[in-house]
Design a protein around this motif. Structure first.
Motif, PDB file in Angstrom:
ATOM      1  N   ASP A 165       0.829  -1.209   0.000  1.00  0.00           N
ATOM      2  CA  ASP A 165       0.000   0.000   0.000  1.00  0.00           C
ATOM      3  C   ASP A 165       0.863   1.259   0.000  1.00  0.00           C
ATOM      4  O   ASP A 165       0.542   2.249  -0.668  1.00  0.00           O
ATOM      5  CB  ASP A 165      -0.928   0.006   1.216  1.00  0.00           C
ATOM      6  N   ILE A 166       1.944   1.232   0.774  1.00  0.00           N
ATOM      7  CA  ILE A 166       2.840   2.388   0.848  1.00  0.00           C
ATOM      8  C   ILE A 166       3.492   2.636  -0.509  1.00  0.00           C
ATOM      9  O   ILE A 166       3.543   3.772  -1.003  1.00  0.00           O
ATOM     10  CB  ILE A 166       3.914   2.160   1.929  1.00  0.00           C
ATOM     11  N   THR A 167       3.981   1.568  -1.137  1.00  0.00           N
ATOM     12  CA  THR A 167       4.624   1.692  -2.447  1.00  0.00           C
ATOM     13  C   THR A 167       3.634   2.194  -3.495  1.00  0.00           C
ATOM     14  O   THR A 167       3.979   3.027  -4.349  1.00  0.00           O
ATOM     15  CB  THR A 167       5.199   0.335  -2.879  1.00  0.00           C
ATOM     16  N   ALA A 168       2.390   1.690  -3.418  1.00  0.00           N
ATOM     17  CA  ALA A 168       1.369   2.113  -4.382  1.00  0.00           C
ATOM     18  C   ALA A 168       1.058   3.597  -4.246  1.00  0.00           C
ATOM     19  O   ALA A 168       0.929   4.310  -5.247  1.00  0.00           O
ATOM     20  CB  ALA A 168       0.094   1.286  -4.194  1.00  0.00           C
ATOM     21  N   LEU A 169       0.948   4.081  -3.005  1.00  0.00           N
ATOM     22  CA  LEU A 169       0.670   5.508  -2.805  1.00  0.00           C
ATOM     23  C   LEU A 169       1.849   6.349  -3.274  1.00  0.00           C
ATOM     24  O   LEU A 169       1.661   7.399  -3.913  1.00  0.00           O
ATOM     25  CB  LEU A 169       0.360   5.785  -1.340  1.00  0.00           C
ATOM     26  N   ALA A 170       3.073   5.910  -2.962  1.00  0.00           N
ATOM     27  CA  ALA A 170       4.252   6.653  -3.405  1.00  0.00           C
ATOM     28  C   ALA A 170       4.291   6.745  -4.931  1.00  0.00           C
ATOM     29  O   ALA A 170       4.613   7.800  -5.496  1.00  0.00           O
ATOM     30  CB  ALA A 170       5.514   5.984  -2.876  1.00  0.00           C
ATOM     31  N   ALA A 171       3.932   5.639  -5.590  1.00  0.00           N
ATOM     32  CA  ALA A 171       3.917   5.643  -7.054  1.00  0.00           C
ATOM     33  C   ALA A 171       2.825   6.563  -7.585  1.00  0.00           C
ATOM     34  O   ALA A 171       3.042   7.330  -8.524  1.00  0.00           O
ATOM     35  CB  ALA A 171       3.708   4.222  -7.575  1.00  0.00           C
ATOM     36  N   ARG A 172       1.656   6.497  -6.966  1.00  0.00           N
ATOM     37  CA  ARG A 172       0.522   7.318  -7.407  1.00  0.00           C
ATOM     38  C   ARG A 172       0.827   8.806  -7.245  1.00  0.00           C
ATOM     39  O   ARG A 172       0.455   9.621  -8.084  1.00  0.00           O
ATOM     40  CB  ARG A 172      -0.726   6.919  -6.599  1.00  0.00           C
ATOM     41  N   ALA A 173       1.497   9.145  -6.144  1.00  0.00           N
ATOM     42  CA  ALA A 173       1.796  10.549  -5.852  1.00  0.00           C
ATOM     43  C   ALA A 173       3.160  10.982  -6.385  1.00  0.00           C
ATOM     44  O   ALA A 173       3.528  12.144  -6.244  1.00  0.00           O
ATOM     45  CB  ALA A 173       1.745  10.784  -4.345  1.00  0.00           C
ATOM     46  N   ARG A 174       3.908  10.021  -6.984  1.00  0.00           N
ATOM     47  CA  ARG A 174       5.244  10.299  -7.499  1.00  0.00           C
ATOM     48  C   ARG A 174       6.143  10.840  -6.394  1.00  0.00           C
ATOM     49  O   ARG A 174       6.835  11.863  -6.557  1.00  0.00           O
ATOM     50  CB  ARG A 174       5.178  11.263  -8.692  1.00  0.00           C
ATOM     51  N   ILE A 175       6.148  10.121  -5.282  1.00  0.00           N
ATOM     52  CA  ILE A 175       6.973  10.475  -4.130  1.00  0.00           C
ATOM     53  C   ILE A 175       8.052   9.407  -3.958  1.00  0.00           C
ATOM     54  O   ILE A 175       7.711   8.229  -3.787  1.00  0.00           O
ATOM     55  CB  ILE A 175       6.139  10.578  -2.847  1.00  0.00           C
ATOM     56  N   PRO A 176       9.338   9.757  -4.038  1.00  0.00           N
ATOM     57  CA  PRO A 176      10.404   8.759  -3.838  1.00  0.00           C
ATOM     58  C   PRO A 176      10.466   8.317  -2.376  1.00  0.00           C
ATOM     59  O   PRO A 176      10.379   9.144  -1.472  1.00  0.00           O
ATOM     60  CB  PRO A 176      11.671   9.505  -4.251  1.00  0.00           C
TER      61      PRO A 176
END
Length: 257
Positions: A165-176
C-alpha cells in the motif's frame, strides 16, 4: 482517536428490531466507553442468517445519529489463503474516504502513544494519503516523510500488505521512498492503489471468469475471491463486474506492469 465524552441522545429502538437487546446494549456500552477515551474492538460473529447484518445496521444508525464516524470491517475465512488483516484494511479504506488530514493527524498522535508499531505505520500511511489529496504548502514533503517512516516500519515487521500500500501511494503521488530514488512513474493499476493480487483478480474478472473459476486459477477459496472482487469494485468506481472489466480495458489496467 480521542473524542469528547458526551451524553448520547436518547433513541428508541426500532419496533421491527427484536431479539437482540443484549447484543445491542453491549455495542452501545462499547460506544460509550470509546467516547470516554477507552477504545474497544468488538467482533460480531455467528452463523449466516442469525441477524448480524440487522444488528449492525441498527447500531450504526444509532451511532450515526450521534455524529460518530464508524469503522466497519468484515472477516473472511481462515486457512492457507487467509486474509488476517482484512477487517482492519476494509475499515481503514472506509475511513480513508470519510476523514480528512486533520482527523488522521489526530490518529497518528494517538497511535504514537500506543505500543503496536503496525497501527502507527498504518495511520502514517493514511495521513500521507490525505495530505496528497488535500495538497497545499509542504503537504508533499510531510507526506514523503510519513511514507518513509511507515515504509521502514513495514520492512522491519515484514508487513507485506502494508508495504504494498505504501509503495502504491508513493507511485501514485510520485513520491520517492528513498533519498537516492527518483519519483516513480506509476502504472495505471498502481495509480489506483490495486495490489498485485487485486490486479490478478481483475484480469480474470475482465476475462469473464466466475469467482469459483478465479479461485481455482489463483489457488484461493471462492469466498476469498469474492472478497477481492468486492474490494476492487469501489476502488475502480464500478457498479458491477462488467463495468469494472470495461474500465480496466479502457485505461489499460490489464497491460503488463
Amino acid at each position: 482517536m480521542p473524542c469528547d465524552a458526551r451524553p448520547r441522545a436518547e433513541q428508541s429502538q426500532n419496533a421491527d428490531f427484536v431479539g437482540r437487546g443484549a447484543e445491542l446494549t453491549a455495542l452501545d456500552e462499547a460506544l460509550s466507553r470509546a467516547a470516554a477515551g477507552e477504545p474497544r474492538a468488538l467482533v460480531v460473529g455467528g452463523e449466516a442468517g442469525v441477524g448480524k447484518t440487522r444488528l449492525l445496521t441498527e447500531f450504526l444508525g444509532r451511532a450515526a445519529a450521534d455524529g460518530v464516524v464508524v469503522a466497519l470491517g468484515g472477516c473472511v475465512e481462515t486457512g492457507a489463503d487467509a486474509l488476517p488483516y482484512h477487517p482492519v484494511s476494509t475499515a481503514l479504506r472506509a475511513l480513508r474516504r470519510q476523514l480528512g488530514a486533520e482527523a488522521w493527524t489526530e490518529a497518528v498522535a494517538a497511535a504514537e502513544c500506543l505500543e503496536p508499531p503496525l497501527l502507527l505505520a498504518t495511520a502514517r500511511l493514511r495521513l500521507a494519503e490525505a495530505l496528497v489529496v488535500r495538497g497545499g504548502p509542504d503537504a508533499r514533503d510531510t507526506a514523503r516523510d510519513l511514507l518513509r517512516r511507515a515504509a521502514a516500519t513495514a520492512h522491519d515487521l515484514g508487513a507485506t500488505p502494508l508495504a504494498t500500500d505504501i509503495t502504491a501511494l508513493a507511485a501514485r503521488a510520485r513520491i520517492p521512498l528513498h533519498q537516492d530514488e527518483a519519483a516513480p512513474d506509476p502504472s495505471p493499476a498502481a495509480a489506483l492503489g490495486l495490489t498485485a493480487r487485486e490486479r490478478d483478480v481483475l484480469r480474470l474478472v475482465a476475462a469473464g471468469r466466475s469467482n469459483r473459476q478465479i479461485a481455482e486459477e489463483l489457488f484461493i477459496s471462492p469466498k476469498t475471491a469474492s472478497v477481492h472482487v468486492s474490494d476492487i469494485l469501489p476502488e475502480l468506481g464500478a457498479s458491477g463486474r462488467g463495468e469494472a472489466a470495461a474500465f480496466a480495458h479502457r485505461l489499460g489496467l490489464l497491460d503488463a506492469d
